[in-house]
Design an enzyme around this catalytic site. Structure first.
Site, mmCIF file in Angstrom:
data_model
loop_
_atom_site.group_PDB
_atom_site.id
_atom_site.type_symbol
_atom_site.label_atom_id
_atom_site.label_comp_id
_atom_site.label_asym_id
_atom_site.label_seq_id
_atom_site.Cartn_x
_atom_site.Cartn_y
_atom_site.Cartn_z
ATOM 1 N N GLU A 1 -25.476 13.174 30.399
ATOM 2 C CA GLU A 1 -26.560 12.567 29.710
ATOM 3 C C GLU A 1 -25.968 12.225 28.315
ATOM 4 O OE1 GLU A 1 -29.485 10.974 28.400
ATOM 5 O OE2 GLU A 1 -30.148 12.517 29.977
ATOM 6 N N ASP B 1 -25.939 8.557 26.362
ATOM 7 C CA ASP B 1 -26.968 8.215 25.243
ATOM 8 C C ASP B 1 -25.705 7.660 24.016
ATOM 9 O OD1 ASP B 1 -28.880 9.080 26.859
ATOM 10 O OD2 ASP B 1 -28.942 11.142 25.667
ATOM 11 N N SER C 1 -33.542 7.699 31.066
ATOM 12 C CA SER C 1 -32.740 8.264 30.115
ATOM 13 C C SER C 1 -31.687 7.093 29.564
ATOM 14 C CB SER C 1 -32.048 9.627 30.518
ATOM 15 O OG SER C 1 -31.049 9.323 31.287
#
Length: 643
Positions: free
Chosen positions: A309, A313, A558
């Site tokens: 993650e 990002d 995401s």
């Protein structure tokens, strides 16, 4: 990756699914104030809590003027408002929403009347919370409740009650009391290297997480070519898709925050691997770390689940906004973790001293007394909210009570009043909740449920919900995208808590009227009066990332959220360079007719879940991809024309 009645100026208090206006109790004039949102799966009620156990009870006092939040937010956010861009100071926010003296006195008098001395009560500096230490026996008598211990097969325990009651004349003065009915439904994360003391963070970070697809890829596939964007999304593909052709110039005055929750953490080697291929000038660059409640960029546990993650990002947020510095909002220590409440505490001192009141079943409680825990004070207002914040985490709306959700949602509205854009990923399970879990007819999570299960905080009408699209196989960046249907399905649907905000009323009503879904009220809230999501979308399929020293493909909303955050950050840069304010809360603009030309309408694809085909993307707004995907060139022109 997949976490009072409505009026035109008040849409955050709507269905109040967690409140039950119960019949008068046989004891005095007590009525049920809150019930648990859903009974937890896999947790077993084992015993009553010891009567002499001391509970740190916090009473969240009703705030003034919360019914005005939508109206006030629209006044600084709607493109046709004469007050557009005139954002509030933190001091003005605190002053305007502080509970009244009458509310404070009413609750204190009630506690005094039932035997609590004044020296046991502590009022928070901004009057939002009244704290009193009580024994379990005192709490049960005060709230007409029964506290039990719940145990998970992992051995983790939680305490709570199924409902609690208040005197009728006191209910209007209290929003929420903690700890009571709020419950962390998800089991804790446990690995051989790392055991967490409880499962607080897992309530949010297991819902939305980048999904691997196709395993690792050969370095030769990790190129900036536009020839194979249908199979390998890179920064160059996104720049072509969304007309991203702007280089920041006001970086010292602008800010973009990426929220991560420990133990999720980036690896510098992964960033450099990615930058070496796609943004060579950034090799060696790191985000600016803001440690929230002991938040640490841990490197002990390294795997896709721990690094995927954060790597994703940061790699895309940093490369698309280069040379804009990125702020990493790393929340939670390695023992206890953190929650959305802890993040809000750090961004706004008025939340932790006025609205916050961390709940031990949902939030990290600091200082952390556990062995190895963060021993410093809780992070309260340690950084002004960045101009844009992207959060690729979420939980199911069914896992929180209406009171908990509404109080937190109101804070996002206040952050918007101060000029911040808050983006949340819409989820990766289509119309289902985290892990594909749906709801039973009674609204409770069930593995055999057939009712759609929306997320939270993405359903809060004061945040911007970001869904996912894809370049269809065999197509190019010049072809229309569709809703993401590879590996994940774009989260979308309708809230069971929040009323429909005025800014999306025309768009959602048009969808329900002209493209009525083939589902009944038994499957989703089809009243036409509730918050719908997502608001907009961006690509969420086949992202090339550097992860654990190799390249891999990942999928998820995401990925979409930090990309949209990068685009809004570039808009803010241009406005700041022109002497103007950041855009702040963007929803009123993106739903306006003036901005319709700045979005690529997505008209095919769906978001299946709960054993259905889900909703279908179509002309105009839809609960799969929102208003569509952004075109930066057109957005710059429109937003630069505003004051």
């Amino acid at each position: 990756m997949h976490l009072s009645a409505f009026t035109p100026s008040s849409f955050c208090l709507v269905l109040l699914a967690g409140f039950v206006a119960g019949a008068p109790s046989p004891r005095s004039n007590y009525v049920v104030h809150e019930r648990r949102a859903a009974e937890p799966l896999e947790w077993v009620k084992t015993r009553r809590v010891e009567p002499d156990r001391v509970l740190r009870m916090k009473l969240g006092l009703a705030q003034n003027n919360v019914h005005q939040i939508e109206e006030l937010l629209m006044s600084v956010s709607h493109p046709e408002s004469p007050s557009y861009g005139k954002h509030w100071s933190p001091e003005k926010v605190v002053e305007h929403f502080a509970p009244s003296d009458g509310t404070v006195e009413a609750v204190k008098n009630w506690l005094a009347d039932v035997g609590f001395s004044a020296d046991r009560m502590r009022l928070s500096p901004s009057k939002g919370w009244l704290e009193v230490n009580v024994t379990t026996a005192e709490a049960e008598d005060l709230l007409k409740a029964e506290y039990h211990v719940y145990e998970h097969p992992s051995g983790v325990e939680q305490i709570g009650c199924q409902s609690y009651s208040l005197p009728q004349h006191i209910r209007e003065h209290i929003d929420i009391i903690q700890p009571t009915v709020h419950f962390n439904h998800r089991p804790p994360v446990t690995t051989q290297k790392h055991k967490r003391a409880n499962g607080k963070l897992t309530n949010i970070n297991t819902h939305i997480r980048p999904k691997p697809g196709g395993g690792k890829i050969h370095p030769s596939a990790a190129t900036a070519s536009l020839a194979n964007c249908d199979a390998n999304i890179t920064p160059a593909c996104l720049q072509a898709l969304y007309s991203i052709n702007y280089t920041p110039v006001a970086t010292s005055q602008n800010s973009y925050g990426i929220a991560e929750f420990t133990p999720q953490a980036f690896l510098q080697g992964d960033l450099d691997l990615f930058f070496g291929n796609f943004s060579p000038s950034q090799v060696g660059s790191s985000p600016v770390l803001v440690s929230i409640d002991g938040g640490t960029v841990q490197t002990t546990s390294q795997s896709f689940n721990f690094n995927g993650e954060s790597d994703l990002d940061l790699e895309y947020a940093m490369s698309l906004t280069n040379p804009q510095p990125i702020t990493l909002l790393q929340a939670g220590d390695l023992v206890e973790g953190a929650s959305f409440g802890n993040l809000l505490d750090a961004l706004d001192a008025s939340f932790c001293t006025f609205e916050g009141g961390d709940d031990p079943t949902q939030d990290g409680i600091y200082p952390d007394t556990a062995n190895g825990g963060f021993k410093g004070p809780e992070s309260c207002g340690i950084i002004p909210p960045p101009n844009v914040i992207s959060v690729s985490y979420g939980q199911d709306e069914s896992s929180v009570t209406a009171a908990y959700a509404i109080r937190q949602c109101n804070e996002y509205g206040k952050i918007g009043l101060m000029g911040t854009t808050v983006l949340y990923s819409s989820g990766d399970d289509g119309v289902a909740g985290g892990g594909g879990v749906c709801l039973a007819a009674n609204g409770r999570p069930s593995r055999r449920g057939t009712k759609f299960n929306p997320g939270f905080p993405v359903t809060c009408p004061f945040v911007t919900a970001v869904g996912a699209t894809q370049i269809d196989p065999g197509k190019t960046v010049d072809d229309p995208e569709g809703a993401c249907e590879q590996v994940i399905f774009s989260g979308g649907g309708f809230s069971n808590i929040f009323a429909m905000p005025s800014y999306q009323q025309d768009a959602v009503t048009s969808f329900l009227t002209n493209h009525p879904p083939p589902f009944t009220s038994a499957q989703f809230n089809n009243s036409g009066k509730v918050r719908a999501f997502p608001d907009l979308s961006a690509n969420g399929a086949n992202y090339v990332i550097g992860i654990d020293a190799q390249f891999a493909l990942v999928f998820g909303t995401s990925a979409s959220s930090p990309v949209v955050g990068a685009i809004i950050t570039l808009v803010n840069d241009a406005r700041i360079a022109a002497g103007k304010s950041p855009v702040g809360f963007i929803n009123p603009s993106i739903y306006s007719s003036a901005f319709a030309s700045a979005f690529n309408d997505i008209t095919h694809g769906g978001n299946q879940g709960c054993n259905t085909a889900g909703f279908t993307a179509t002309t105009g707004w839809d609960p799969v991809t929102g208003v569509g995907t952004p075109n930066l060139t057109k957005l710059l022109e429109l937003w630069l024309d505003l004051p």
